[in-house]
Design a protein around this motif. Sequence first.
Motif, mmCIF file in Angstrom:
data_model
loop_
_atom_site.group_PDB
_atom_site.id
_atom_site.type_symbol
_atom_site.label_atom_id
_atom_site.label_comp_id
_atom_site.label_asym_id
_atom_site.label_seq_id
_atom_site.Cartn_x
_atom_site.Cartn_y
_atom_site.Cartn_z
ATOM 1 N N LYS A 13 0.250 -10.416 -6.995
ATOM 2 C CA LYS A 13 -0.897 -9.573 -7.303
ATOM 3 C C LYS A 13 -1.541 -9.045 -5.982
ATOM 4 O O LYS A 13 -1.814 -7.638 -5.671
ATOM 5 C CB LYS A 13 -1.716 -10.126 -8.019
ATOM 6 C CG LYS A 13 -1.108 -10.285 -9.540
ATOM 7 C CD LYS A 13 -2.166 -10.906 -10.463
ATOM 8 C CE LYS A 13 -1.706 -11.091 -11.721
ATOM 9 N NZ LYS A 13 -2.794 -11.691 -12.645
ATOM 10 N N GLN A 14 -1.874 -9.902 -5.012
ATOM 11 C CA GLN A 14 -2.456 -9.500 -3.909
ATOM 12 C C GLN A 14 -1.545 -8.700 -2.982
ATOM 13 O O GLN A 14 -1.894 -7.721 -2.280
ATOM 14 C CB GLN A 14 -2.830 -10.630 -2.985
ATOM 15 C CG GLN A 14 -3.960 -11.627 -3.548
ATOM 16 C CD GLN A 14 -4.313 -12.831 -2.738
ATOM 17 O OE1 GLN A 14 -3.833 -13.089 -1.640
ATOM 18 N NE2 GLN A 14 -5.487 -13.476 -3.388
ATOM 19 N N TRP A 16 1.037 -6.824 -4.070
ATOM 20 C CA TRP A 16 1.215 -5.640 -4.653
ATOM 21 C C TRP A 16 -0.031 -4.736 -4.501
ATOM 22 O O TRP A 16 -0.144 -3.575 -4.270
ATOM 23 C CB TRP A 16 1.473 -5.622 -6.228
ATOM 24 C CG TRP A 16 1.540 -4.664 -7.104
ATOM 25 C CD1 TRP A 16 0.600 -3.817 -7.670
ATOM 26 C CD2 TRP A 16 2.943 -3.733 -7.104
ATOM 27 N NE1 TRP A 16 1.436 -2.638 -8.054
ATOM 28 C CE2 TRP A 16 2.630 -2.747 -7.635
ATOM 29 C CE3 TRP A 16 4.403 -3.717 -6.307
ATOM 30 C CZ2 TRP A 16 3.491 -1.614 -7.974
ATOM 31 C CZ3 TRP A 16 5.046 -2.806 -6.592
ATOM 32 C CH2 TRP A 16 4.829 -1.668 -7.626
ATOM 33 N N GLY A 17 -1.140 -5.265 -4.336
ATOM 34 C CA GLY A 17 -2.412 -4.407 -4.293
ATOM 35 C C GLY A 17 -2.621 -3.960 -2.865
ATOM 36 O O GLY A 17 -3.416 -3.163 -2.836
ATOM 37 N N GLN A 18 -2.109 -4.675 -1.819
ATOM 38 C CA GLN A 18 -2.241 -4.384 -0.625
ATOM 39 C C GLN A 18 -1.404 -2.905 -0.322
ATOM 40 O O GLN A 18 -1.436 -2.256 0.758
ATOM 41 C CB GLN A 18 -2.042 -5.498 0.298
ATOM 42 C CG GLN A 18 -2.999 -6.420 0.455
ATOM 43 C CD GLN A 18 -2.832 -7.797 1.169
ATOM 44 O OE1 GLN A 18 -1.735 -7.630 1.887
ATOM 45 N NE2 GLN A 18 -3.708 -8.516 1.019
ATOM 46 N N ARG A 21 0.798 3.692 -2.219
ATOM 47 C CA ARG A 21 1.508 4.218 -3.308
ATOM 48 C C ARG A 21 3.037 4.482 -2.976
ATOM 49 O O ARG A 21 3.911 4.129 -3.828
ATOM 50 C CB ARG A 21 0.871 5.885 -3.541
ATOM 51 C CG ARG A 21 1.441 6.392 -4.760
ATOM 52 C CD ARG A 21 0.503 7.610 -5.412
ATOM 53 N NE ARG A 21 1.373 8.340 -6.481
ATOM 54 C CZ ARG A 21 2.152 9.465 -6.106
ATOM 55 N NH1 ARG A 21 2.380 9.851 -5.049
ATOM 56 N NH2 ARG A 21 2.595 9.985 -7.124
ATOM 57 N N LYS A 24 4.904 1.255 -2.967
ATOM 58 C CA LYS A 24 5.368 0.830 -4.332
ATOM 59 C C LYS A 24 6.575 1.565 -4.847
ATOM 60 O O LYS A 24 7.317 0.915 -5.565
ATOM 61 C CB LYS A 24 4.277 1.082 -5.031
ATOM 62 C CG LYS A 24 2.803 -0.064 -4.903
ATOM 63 C CD LYS A 24 1.623 0.254 -5.743
ATOM 64 C CE LYS A 24 0.421 -0.615 -5.344
ATOM 65 N NZ LYS A 24 -0.789 -0.365 -6.353
#
Length: 523
Positions: A13-14, A16-18, A21, A24
Motif C-alpha cells: 500500500k505504501q 502504491w501510494g508513493q 499516476r 501506476k
Amino acid sequence: MNERIAQYQERLKQFWGQMGRKQKIWLGASISGLLLTIILLTIVFTRTEYEIAFQNLDSTDAAAIMTYLDSSGIPYELSKNGKIISVPSKDASRIKVDVGSQGLVQNGSIGFEAFNSGSASFGTTENEFNVKYLNALNGEIQQLLNAMQGVERSKVLVSLPEKSVFLSAEDAEQASASIMLEFKAGYRPSQKEIDGYYNLVKTAVPKLALKDITISSPQEVLAYSEANGGIAGNTDAVESQFQIQRKYEAELKKNIQQFLGPIVGADKLVIQISSSMNFDKKQSQEMLVKPLDNNNNNGIIISEENNSSTSTGSTGAVGGIAGTGETDVPGYEAASTDGNSSETSSQIRNYEVSRINNNIISGPYVLKDLSISIGIEQSEMNDDASKAMIMSYLTTLVRAQLADSGQDVNDDVLMSKKVSLIARPFSSHASTSQTAGLSMPWIIGIGIAALALIGGLIVMLVRRRKKVEEEEIELAAPANVEYPTLDLESVNNDSQARKNLETLAKRKPDEFVNLLRTWLVDE
C-alpha cells in the motif's frame, strides 16, 4: 504468519501510494501484458493441433476410420459434411500408415480382398460366387480409376456375358462397361488421359472391346480418340499445332529483332508477324523401273533361249492323168511335183532392270503464307536508303520462308501484300523514357526519403505533445512555489535593468515567466 502478510500488504500500500499516476498506469499495463502473454503461451503450447489426414470420404470409409480411431483412443475432428477427418499433427503420419495398411479407405469399393475375408467359399453357390466376383471386379477398377490424377470419385458397372457351350465365339455376347467419373474442381483431363482410362478398363476386363466401353462425366461424354477415326475430342493435337505456330512466329520475330535492333534501336521497333501453316501429313509411294545406263539402256541378261529348225518336202500341183477314156479330159496336163525346203530361228532374252520403291512422307509442318509488318520510329527513317535497305532484308526473308509454299514470291507481290513498313512517331515514347529513367536505386532513395520525412513528422509531433504536457503541469503548480527574484534596487539605471531582464528571458525563459507571474501576484 498473519502479521507478516499484513506487513507485506502495508508495504504494498505504501509503495502504491508513493507512485504517481503515470507510474501506476505503466505498472498496471506491464502486469496485464505479462499475464496475457503467459496465458497465450500456455494456450499455444498446450493445445492440440489437428491436421487433415483423410478427405473426400464416403460414409462407409468414414465410419471405418472413426471406429479404428475410437478403439485406439486417438482424438479426431470430423467435418460438418462428414467427408474430412483431422487427427493430431504429431501422429498424422503414423495414423495414415496404420489406416492404409488395414485397407480401411476404399472409397466405397471393395476389390478382390473380399475373397480373403468373410465366410469360407465352401457351400457358396455358383450364382453367389459370380455376383461376388463381379462386385470385386467393379471395385478393383474403381480403385484404379480413383488413383488416377484429377479423379475425385468414380462409379463402375461391368457386365460380363454368360458362358454357354451352345454358342460360338461370334454369337456369344460381349462384355461391356459403363463408368461415371467425377473430377476435382477445375481439372479437365487431356485426350491422352482419357485414352488411358479406356485402355485401363479394356485390359482389366476380359473380352472387352473399346467400342463397348462408355465413360462419362457430369459435364460430357469422354470419347476415345480412335473411336471415331481419331478426331474425337483431340484437343492435344490442336494445342500442339497452336504452340508450333506461335513458336515459329516468336523465333522469326526474335531474328528480325536481333538484326534491326542494333540498327534502329530496340525501343524504336515494333514487329508483327502473321503466319499460316499446313499441318496435313501426306504419304506417297513410287515404284520406278530403270534400265542400266552402261548397257545401251538395257538391263542385265539373266536368261537367253535360241531356237532354230530346218524342213524339206514336196508339193503337188493341180492336174490329172492324160487319157482318152470316157471320164478323161482330152488334152489335160498331168500334175507335176517340185521339191522345196524351209529354215526358221528364234531368240528369247530376259533382262533384269533396276526397280526402285520410294515411300515418301511429307512433313506435316509446311508454311502456307506469311506476312510481316514493322513499325519504326520516324526519326530513324529520314532517308530512302534506310527504308530500301530494310525492305530488301524483309522481302529476302519472306521469299526464303515461302520457297516451298508454291506461291508467287516476286518483289511486287512481296512488297504489296507480304511486307509492310510503317514510319510514325511513337506516342508512348516520351512517357516510356521518363518511366525508364527512374531506376531501382532512385526508387529506393525516394522510399527512404519518404520514410525519413514521416519519421521526422512523428518525432516533431511527440516533442510538441510533450512540451504541451509540461506547460500544463507548470500551470497546475501550487501557489507556494518559490520563483526566482531579480534585485532591481542594485541596478543603477533603467537600461541596465532592461538588459538583465532580456538576458534572463533568453537564457532561462521558464524562470523569466515565473518572475512575471510573481510580479503580477504582488500587484
